[in-house]
Design an enzyme around this catalytic site. Structure first.
Site, PDB file in Angstrom:
ATOM      1  N   ASP A  23     -53.629 -17.719 -38.676  1.00  0.00           N
ATOM      2  CA  ASP A  23     -53.247 -17.978 -40.029  1.00  0.00           C
ATOM      3  C   ASP A  23     -53.036 -19.433 -40.107  1.00  0.00           C
ATOM      4  O   ASP A  23     -52.217 -20.230 -39.555  1.00  0.00           O
ATOM      5  CB  ASP A  23     -51.855 -17.387 -40.323  1.00  0.00           C
ATOM      6  CG  ASP A  23     -51.655 -17.036 -41.684  1.00  0.00           C
ATOM      7  OD1 ASP A  23     -51.991 -17.977 -42.641  1.00  0.00           O
ATOM      8  OD2 ASP A  23     -50.861 -16.107 -42.053  1.00  0.00           O
ATOM      9  N   ASP A  80     -54.157 -19.840 -45.866  1.00  0.00           N
ATOM     10  CA  ASP A  80     -53.049 -19.594 -46.863  1.00  0.00           C
ATOM     11  C   ASP A  80     -53.496 -20.241 -48.117  1.00  0.00           C
ATOM     12  O   ASP A  80     -53.811 -21.598 -48.130  1.00  0.00           O
ATOM     13  CB  ASP A  80     -51.925 -20.240 -45.924  1.00  0.00           C
ATOM     14  CG  ASP A  80     -50.509 -19.808 -46.906  1.00  0.00           C
ATOM     15  OD1 ASP A  80     -50.239 -18.481 -46.604  1.00  0.00           O
ATOM     16  OD2 ASP A  80     -49.934 -20.843 -47.196  1.00  0.00           O
ATOM     17  N   GLU A  94     -56.716 -16.715 -48.813  1.00  0.00           N
ATOM     18  CA  GLU A  94     -55.777 -16.040 -49.682  1.00  0.00           C
ATOM     19  C   GLU A  94     -55.773 -16.664 -51.008  1.00  0.00           C
ATOM     20  O   GLU A  94     -55.725 -17.821 -51.247  1.00  0.00           O
ATOM     21  CB  GLU A  94     -54.630 -16.194 -49.179  1.00  0.00           C
ATOM     22  CG  GLU A  94     -53.309 -15.481 -49.815  1.00  0.00           C
ATOM     23  CD  GLU A  94     -51.875 -16.148 -49.689  1.00  0.00           C
ATOM     24  OE1 GLU A  94     -50.967 -15.391 -50.002  1.00  0.00           O
ATOM     25  OE2 GLU A  94     -51.810 -17.296 -49.558  1.00  0.00           O
ATOM     26  N   ASP A 127     -33.641 -11.999 -27.584  1.00  0.00           N
ATOM     27  CA  ASP A 127     -33.092 -12.688 -28.628  1.00  0.00           C
ATOM     28  C   ASP A 127     -33.007 -12.424 -29.790  1.00  0.00           C
ATOM     29  O   ASP A 127     -32.742 -13.263 -30.616  1.00  0.00           O
ATOM     30  CB  ASP A 127     -33.739 -14.336 -28.462  1.00  0.00           C
ATOM     31  CG  ASP A 127     -35.034 -14.372 -28.770  1.00  0.00           C
ATOM     32  OD1 ASP A 127     -35.601 -13.113 -29.098  1.00  0.00           O
ATOM     33  OD2 ASP A 127     -35.873 -15.535 -28.804  1.00  0.00           O
ATOM     34  N   HIS A 167     -47.149  -9.281 -45.632  1.00  0.00           N
ATOM     35  CA  HIS A 167     -45.871  -9.650 -45.510  1.00  0.00           C
ATOM     36  C   HIS A 167     -45.175 -10.408 -46.727  1.00  0.00           C
ATOM     37  O   HIS A 167     -44.033 -10.787 -46.613  1.00  0.00           O
ATOM     38  CB  HIS A 167     -45.748 -10.821 -44.383  1.00  0.00           C
ATOM     39  CG  HIS A 167     -46.695 -12.058 -44.947  1.00  0.00           C
ATOM     40  ND1 HIS A 167     -47.917 -11.993 -44.875  1.00  0.00           N
ATOM     41  CD2 HIS A 167     -46.200 -13.381 -45.116  1.00  0.00           C
ATOM     42  CE1 HIS A 167     -48.280 -13.150 -45.155  1.00  0.00           C
ATOM     43  NE2 HIS A 167     -47.251 -14.154 -45.379  1.00  0.00           N
ATOM     44  N   ASP A 168     -45.998 -10.461 -47.909  1.00  0.00           N
ATOM     45  CA  ASP A 168     -45.365 -11.026 -49.183  1.00  0.00           C
ATOM     46  C   ASP A 168     -45.019  -9.993 -50.343  1.00  0.00           C
ATOM     47  O   ASP A 168     -44.442 -10.154 -51.377  1.00  0.00           O
ATOM     48  CB  ASP A 168     -46.450 -11.849 -49.661  1.00  0.00           C
ATOM     49  CG  ASP A 168     -46.363 -13.249 -48.838  1.00  0.00           C
ATOM     50  OD1 ASP A 168     -45.570 -13.511 -48.249  1.00  0.00           O
ATOM     51  OD2 ASP A 168     -47.474 -13.766 -48.927  1.00  0.00           O
TER      52      ASP A 168
HETATM   53  O1  TEU Z   1     -48.316 -16.897 -50.093  1.00  0.00           O
HETATM   54  C1  TEU Z   1     -48.612 -17.689 -51.304  1.00  0.00           C
HETATM   55  C2  TEU Z   1     -47.621 -17.039 -52.433  1.00  0.00           C
HETATM   56  O2  TEU Z   1     -48.093 -17.354 -53.564  1.00  0.00           O
HETATM   57  C3  TEU Z   1     -46.853 -16.150 -52.331  1.00  0.00           C
HETATM   58  O3  TEU Z   1     -45.587 -17.107 -52.169  1.00  0.00           O
HETATM   59  C4  TEU Z   1     -46.631 -15.001 -53.241  1.00  0.00           C
HETATM   60  O4  TEU Z   1     -46.744 -15.418 -54.580  1.00  0.00           O
HETATM   61  C5  TEU Z   1     -45.131 -14.675 -53.258  1.00  0.00           C
HETATM   62  O5  TEU Z   1     -44.867 -14.388 -52.049  1.00  0.00           O
HETATM   63  C6  TEU Z   1     -45.067 -12.966 -53.859  1.00  0.00           C
HETATM   64  O6  TEU Z   1     -43.696 -12.589 -53.633  1.00  0.00           O
HETATM   65  C7  TEU Z   1     -48.265 -17.449 -48.842  1.00  0.00           C
HETATM   66  C8  TEU Z   1     -47.988 -16.810 -47.811  1.00  0.00           C
HETATM   67  O7  TEU Z   1     -48.365 -15.687 -47.463  1.00  0.00           O
HETATM   68  C9  TEU Z   1     -46.429 -16.787 -47.954  1.00  0.00           C
HETATM   69  O8  TEU Z   1     -45.645 -16.119 -46.951  1.00  0.00           O
HETATM   70  C10 TEU Z   1     -45.906 -18.185 -47.722  1.00  0.00           C
HETATM   71  O9  TEU Z   1     -44.618 -18.271 -48.239  1.00  0.00           O
HETATM   72  C11 TEU Z   1     -46.714 -18.959 -49.001  1.00  0.00           C
HETATM   73  O10 TEU Z   1     -48.243 -18.980 -48.987  1.00  0.00           O
HETATM   74  C12 TEU Z   1     -46.407 -20.576 -48.815  1.00  0.00           C
HETATM   75  O11 TEU Z   1     -46.852 -20.878 -47.658  1.00  0.00           O
HETATM   76 CA    CA Z   2     -37.987 -13.013 -28.374  1.00  0.00          CA
END
Ligand code: TEU
Ligand code: CA
Length: 541
Positions: free
Chosen positions: A95, A195, A237, A22, A311-312
């Protein structure tokens, strides 16, 4: 503490491996790649959220913490993942998003209906006095307050409006979260990543968002009630952390977390008081200072996490390395620098094969809510599209969220169909299949780094030695030595694409690892572009 010799591998499930055609990665996909992760040598998987979610923020908006999002699989699938991973001596770290829920979570649905609901105090509501309660901005831009008609109030959301903030001062909220943690511990998970945990104790009336006065009290309560009863790896975090704060969070008595993510090094190329989107060139001297402070500050006082990516964040090889001419060299150099420090290293999926940032051709190809909000906001402010995309390409979160590049087949072997987000075109050259078994590859280099930390005779020195910078004021070379008992580990890294020479003679017994074919250390220290060398020496005193 077993996790002092661990290497954690972060999986972003949506983009790791699709098993059912998918176009979306899923739990069975991960299970099918466990043999690969065992080959790589990691022992912990940090699994980004797979719970039931509205998916506005790819799983960070959870509507049921005890169920699995249908796109990722079922409860049976995660049980199978835990079991299959454990057969390979790999532990799963979940997470936990405890600062906010999805607005579709049952708690919030009840809370917003009427002020007398037992769930109303689970969230942070403010009476409507004719205008928004304050000019507080959410981290995803625009007001942090959203109007709720049913109760004629505003509710707080530090991220998207579909992510209402929980009220941790209300004891039932804490108990509900502890209950969720216990549920997952009972399933056999061996760790948690928390988080934005430094935001939970906000005191909204006092204007305090991060590091509220009761933050450590709440973390201690959580540890006492749940975490300390199982032998877990835990990591918070904390974007606002400093070394001093890290000491509290990872304090030796075990009353809080194993460690936190301290972002001080990652935030260095951001302009003070300016938006995080517009990056400055890196100042290497400052980077050295920050690592020195972390390494020395937590020595015998706490524990570091070691990371470049997640991932951020944009991919480090594209950010501070060179993802073109010196792709291999710079990817390996950056890995070397980090993996010989004290702490627990985190590898973000694809980092170990040198996956790069993504250049999206069309504005419609971006998927990330934060990026989409930025584009919208900046358009309104009159920025040109070119300008906006320049920032997004440097810093946007979709850079690191493209599908894992398994091989050179269509869609990079991630899926049989067009994936939810575009595959990076460079998959033909940068993919896992091409690197497995090739001793000169980034992958095999990472395997060695992991092996040295986890199983080699250098295990103790890597875990326990102290840390001292060498050539501290050199603006191109990042070098340090670590001493433990009579042994010394020396790390030399050229951070740039020019040759450097340091007029110094190093005596050593052995080259442990290097990203070049040989070393040029006889008549002084010669380092080629992005060269990295690790030496073993005795401590002659
Ligand atoms: O990230 C916290 C956060 O502050 C981020 O949003 C960061 O400042 C930004 O992405 C940088 O560009 C955590 C998670 O890792 C993120 O994926 C989530 O979107 C966020 O919390 C909300 O849960
Ligand atoms: Ca899949």
């Amino acid at each position: 503490m077993w996790w002092k010799n661990s290497v954690v591998y972060q999986i972003y499930p949506r983009s790791f491996k699709d098993s059912n055609g998918d176009g979306i990665g899923d739990l069975q996909g991960i299970i099918s790649k466990l043999d690969y992760l065992a080959y790589l040598g990691i022992d912990v998987i940090w699994l980004c959220p797979v719970y039931q979610s509205q998916n506005e923020d790819n799983g960070y908006d959870i509507s049921d913490y005890k169920n699995i999002h249908y796109e990722y699989g079922t409860m049976k699938d995660i049980e199978m993942l835990i079991e299959e991973a454990s057969k390979r001596e790999i532990k799963i770290m979940m997470d936990i998003v405890a600062n906010h829920t999805s607005s579709e979570h049952e708690w919030f649905k009840e809370a917003r209906k009427n002020k007398n609901s037992p769930y109303h105090d689970y969230y942070i509501f403010k009476e409507n006095k004719g205008s928004v309660p304050s000019d507080l901005q959410s981290i995803f831009l625009d007001s942090a307050w959203e109007y709720n008609q049913q109760t004629n109030e505003y509710y707080l959301h530090m991220f998207a409006k579909g992510q209402p903030d929980l009220n941790w001062h209300h004891k039932p909220v804490r108990d509900s979260i502890f209950d969720i943690l216990q549920f997952w511990v009972d399933k056999g998970i061996k760790g948690f990543r928390f988080d934005v945990i430094d935001l939970i104790a906000k005191e909204i009336n006092e204007g305090i968002i991060g590091d509220g006065p009761k933050l450590h009290e709440y973390i201690k309560e959580m540890t006492k009630n749940v975490l300390s009863k199982a032998d877990l790896i835990t990591v918070g975090e904390t974007w606002g952390a400093t070394v001093e704060k890290a000491k509290l969070f990872s304090n030796k008595d075990g009353s809080e977390f194993s460690m936190i993510f301290n972002f001080e090094h990652i935030l260095l190329d951001q302009q003070p008081n300016k938006e995080k989107w517009d990056l400055l060139p890196l100042d290497l001297i400052k980077l050295k200072e920050v690592f020195k402070a972390q390494q020395q500050g937590l020595y015998n006082e706490g524990w570091n996490s070691l990371f470049w990516n997640n991932h951020d964040l944009p991919r480090i090889v594209s950010r501070w390395g060179n993802d073109k001419k010196y792709h291999k060299e710079s990817a390996k150099m950056l890995a070397t620098l980090l993996h010989f420090m004290q702490g627990t290293p985190y590898i973000y999926q694809g980092e170990e094969i040198g996956m790069t940032n993504m250049k999206f051709e069309s504005i419609d190809d971006y998927k990330d809510i934060e990026t989409l909000n930025l584009i919208k906001t900046r358009k309104k402010l009159g920025y040109s599209i070119e300008d906006i995309l320049k920032s997004v390409d440097a810093k946007g979160r979709d850079n690191s969220r493209t599908p894992y590049q398994w091989n050179d087949k269509k869609y990079a072997g991630f899926s049989d169909v067009n994936p939810w987000i575009l595959v990076n075109n460079n998959y033909v050259n940068i993919n896992l299949e091409k690197q497995i078994g090739d001793q000169s590859s980034i992958l095999e280099y990472y395997r060695k780094l992991i092996y040295y930390r986890r199983h080699s005779v250098y295990r103790d020195i890597i875990e326990k030695a102290d840390f001292n910078l060498l050539y501290e004021n050199h603006s191109e070379v990042f070098a340090y030595e670590r001493t433990y008992k009579n042994q010394k580990l020396i790390v030399l890294c050229n951070f740039y694409d020019q040759k450097v020479f340091i007029d110094d003679k190093i005596t050593y017994e052995k080259v442990l690892i290097t990203n070049q074919k040989d070393v040029l250390l006889e008549n002084g220290i010669n380092l080629r572009p992005y060269e990295a060398i690790v030496l073993i020496a005795s401590d002659q005193q």
